[in-house]
Design a protein around this motif. Structure first.
Motif, PDB file in Angstrom:
ATOM      1  N   ALA A   1      10.790 -14.342  -2.755  1.00 39.17           N
ATOM      2  CA  ALA A   1      10.298 -15.582  -3.352  1.00 39.17           C
ATOM      3  C   ALA A   1       9.462 -16.367  -2.344  1.00 39.17           C
ATOM      4  O   ALA A   1       8.390 -16.877  -2.681  1.00 39.17           O
ATOM      5  CB  ALA A   1      11.458 -16.432  -3.850  1.00 39.17           C
TER       6      ALA A   1
ATOM      7  N   PHE B   1       5.535 -16.964  -2.757  1.00 36.15           N
ATOM      8  CA  PHE B   1       5.113 -18.356  -2.911  1.00 36.15           C
ATOM      9  C   PHE B   1       4.051 -18.713  -1.875  1.00 36.15           C
ATOM     10  O   PHE B   1       3.043 -19.337  -2.201  1.00 36.15           O
ATOM     11  CB  PHE B   1       6.305 -19.305  -2.803  1.00 36.15           C
TER      12      PHE B   1
ATOM     13  N   PHE C   1       1.965 -14.952 -10.876  1.00 32.54           N
ATOM     14  CA  PHE C   1       3.072 -15.151  -9.944  1.00 32.54           C
ATOM     15  C   PHE C   1       4.392 -15.259 -10.694  1.00 32.54           C
ATOM     16  O   PHE C   1       5.387 -14.630 -10.313  1.00 32.54           O
ATOM     17  CB  PHE C   1       2.835 -16.412  -9.114  1.00 32.54           C
TER      18      PHE C   1
ATOM     19  N   PHE D   1       7.189 -12.382 -10.260  1.00 38.08           N
ATOM     20  CA  PHE D   1       8.452 -12.776  -9.663  1.00 38.08           C
ATOM     21  C   PHE D   1       9.600 -12.593 -10.648  1.00 38.08           C
ATOM     22  O   PHE D   1      10.697 -12.181 -10.260  1.00 38.08           O
ATOM     23  CB  PHE D   1       8.408 -14.225  -9.175  1.00 38.08           C
TER      24      PHE D   1
ATOM     25  N   LEU E   1       0.877 -17.177  -2.852  1.00 39.44           N
ATOM     26  CA  LEU E   1       0.238 -17.936  -3.933  1.00 39.44           C
ATOM     27  C   LEU E   1      -0.471 -19.170  -3.386  1.00 39.44           C
ATOM     28  O   LEU E   1      -1.610 -19.459  -3.753  1.00 39.44           O
ATOM     29  CB  LEU E   1       1.277 -18.350  -4.977  1.00 39.44           C
TER      30      LEU E   1
END
Length: 69
Positions: free
Chosen positions: A40, A44, A17, A21, A47
């Protein structure tokens, strides 16, 4: 999955991640855009969902009966 394998997969997901990113931020900065906050948030939450799926407890009892005729 054992505890160690879950831990290693989780660490790999977090590192992946961060790297992915970071790549997205570098690409948007070089094109003249601002920081991609929408990306983002999406990454996120992806994730978090992935980590929840890895650490989800499974039921240990399996009562599957097959009717063979």
């Amino acid at each position: 999955m054992s505890y160690l394998s879950k831990l290693l997969v989780s660490i790999g997901m977090v590192i992946g991640f961060i790297l992915f990113f970071g790549f997205i931020v570098i690409q948007t900065k070089t094109s003249g855009s601002a920081t991609p906050m929408a990306f983002a948030a999406i990454f996120f939450f992806g994730l978090v969902a992935g980590l929840k799926a890895v650490w989800k407890k499974k039921e240990t009892t399996q009562n599957h009966h097959l009717d063979k005729r």
